[in-house]
Design an enzyme around this catalytic site. Structure first.
Site, PDB file in Angstrom:
ATOM      1  N   SER A  16      63.622  15.494  77.353  1.00 26.92           N
ATOM      2  CA  SER A  16      62.672  16.013  78.329  1.00 26.92           C
ATOM      3  C   SER A  16      63.427  16.320  79.615  1.00 26.92           C
ATOM      4  CB  SER A  16      61.574  14.982  78.612  1.00 26.92           C
ATOM      5  OG  SER A  16      60.795  15.365  79.739  1.00 26.92           O
ATOM      6  N   MET A  42      59.825  25.739  81.162  1.00 25.72           N
ATOM      7  CA  MET A  42      59.871  25.568  82.610  1.00 25.72           C
ATOM      8  C   MET A  42      61.311  25.336  83.076  1.00 25.72           C
ATOM      9  SD  MET A  42      56.383  23.806  83.924  1.00 25.72           S
ATOM     10  CE  MET A  42      56.758  22.111  83.499  1.00 25.72           C
ATOM     11  N   HIS A  47      65.138  22.581  73.933  1.00 26.46           N
ATOM     12  CA  HIS A  47      64.899  24.003  74.159  1.00 26.46           C
ATOM     13  C   HIS A  47      65.847  24.852  73.311  1.00 26.46           C
ATOM     14  CE1 HIS A  47      63.583  22.374  78.245  1.00 26.46           C
ATOM     15  NE2 HIS A  47      62.485  22.917  77.757  1.00 26.46           N
ATOM     16  N   GLY A  68      57.681  23.042  71.188  1.00 21.64           N
ATOM     17  CA  GLY A  68      58.098  21.748  70.680  1.00 21.64           C
ATOM     18  C   GLY A  68      56.932  20.792  70.536  1.00 21.64           C
ATOM     19  N   LEU A 113      68.782  20.241  74.858  1.00 24.63           N
ATOM     20  CA  LEU A 113      68.985  20.536  73.442  1.00 24.63           C
ATOM     21  C   LEU A 113      67.684  20.866  72.721  1.00 24.63           C
ATOM     22  CD1 LEU A 113      71.015  20.748  71.139  1.00 24.63           C
ATOM     23  CD2 LEU A 113      70.750  18.286  70.756  1.00 24.63           C
ATOM     24  N   ASP A 155      55.171  17.688  73.083  1.00 20.59           N
ATOM     25  CA  ASP A 155      53.841  17.815  73.678  1.00 20.59           C
ATOM     26  C   ASP A 155      52.923  18.408  72.611  1.00 20.59           C
ATOM     27  OD1 ASP A 155      51.562  18.151  75.175  1.00 20.59           O
ATOM     28  OD2 ASP A 155      52.609  18.917  76.932  1.00 20.59           O
TER      29      ASP A 155
END
Length: 276
Positions: A183, A28, A35, A145, A33, A148
């Site tokens: 996050s 999103m 991502h 990741g 880092l 979640d």
């Protein structure tokens, strides 16, 4: 890197790579880092890397932060290019949903626990947009990741049940030096809340270092540690089998997830550990 905003254009571009391995990282945006580590893993394992940036309205409830979810597409584009992404796909809401969608994907049972219990409809929105993105990109591997972990379990079940020809690659949580899980929502935290939020990983690490054998003791210890932090407001603390997310009476001889969701001021953070 090519930056594409139209579904049909991306499909045309990717057709020429049908014989190569396509890795897909759905996000999103407001990249961090965590991502970039997903992109790095995809870059190492695949010939072509596709990154999507789409803030999906279907997975936000009426009182959640869709309108103020952090966005910075120019910054994201630069980071994606530096990370070695081949195609950046950033469709508008109108491109993804030109009309109100009448089709929704529901994954039963595992979506009723943890975040699913406090965010009704959230995982239907996740499953619907992931299904749509998989049809658009047709990846060989997709990278998610484990911050979640419930989402990973939902997507794995979705792929299994609907026979998607894609391998789901779960990737470890990436953390700040003080342990806070990375996050996009961390940007909302005040300086005091940011400092206090480190209690989540400290408490989880305490459990990981010396885990009680019964889930109730784990919940009790976590509740005591987290609730002692002034700004913390607990949404849930739970211990479940993983990835099935079923209630357990012991943590022995199985993999379990110890998961927490806690508000600091108005910012909801999630974190977890897997005990194997």
């Amino acid at each position: 890197m090519k930056h594409i905003k139209q579904i049909n254009q991306l499909r045309v571009e990717l057709k020429q790579f049908a014989s190569q391995t396509i890795g897909f990282v759905p996000t999103m945006g407001y990249l961090h880092l965590g991502h970039l580590e997903l992109i790095k893993r995809a870059r190492e394992e695949c010939d072509i890397v596709v990154l999507s940036i789409f803030v999906n309205p279907l997975q936000f409830g009426p009182n959640e932060d869709f309108s103020r979810y952090p966005r910075d597409i120019e910054r994201d584009e630069q980071l994606a290019k530096e990370a070695g992404v081949d195609f950046l796909f950033s469709p508008s809401v109108e491109e993804m949903y030109p009309e109100k969608p009448l089709t929704h994907i529901e994954v039963d049972e595992i979506t009723s626990k943890l975040c699913g219990s406090s965010r009704p409809g959230h995982f239907s929105g996740v499953a619907t947009v992931v299904t749509k993105l998989f049809h658009i990109v047709s990846p060989d591997r997709a990278y998610f990741g484990l911050k979640d972990a419930q989402q990973v379990a939902v997507v794995e079940q979705l792929v299994k049940d609907l026979s998607f020809p894609v391998e789901i690659v779960p990737c470890d949580i990436v953390r700040e030096e003080d342990g806070l899980a990375l996050s996009s929502r961390n940007v909302y935290l005040s300086s005091d809340a940011r400092k206090q939020a480190t209690v989540l990983y400290r408490a989880l690490k305490e459990i990981q270092a010396n885990p009680p054998s019964d889930p109730e003791s784990i919940r009790s210890i976590l509740h005591e540690r987290i609730s002692a932090t002034p700004l913390a407001r607990i949404d849930y603390i739970d211990v479940l089998s993983y990835p099935g997310l079923q209630a357990v009476t012991t943590i022995e001889n199985q993999t379990v997830i110890v998961a927490v969701a806690v508000y600091f001021d108005q910012t909801r953070l999630i974190d977890n550990i897997l005990l194997r």
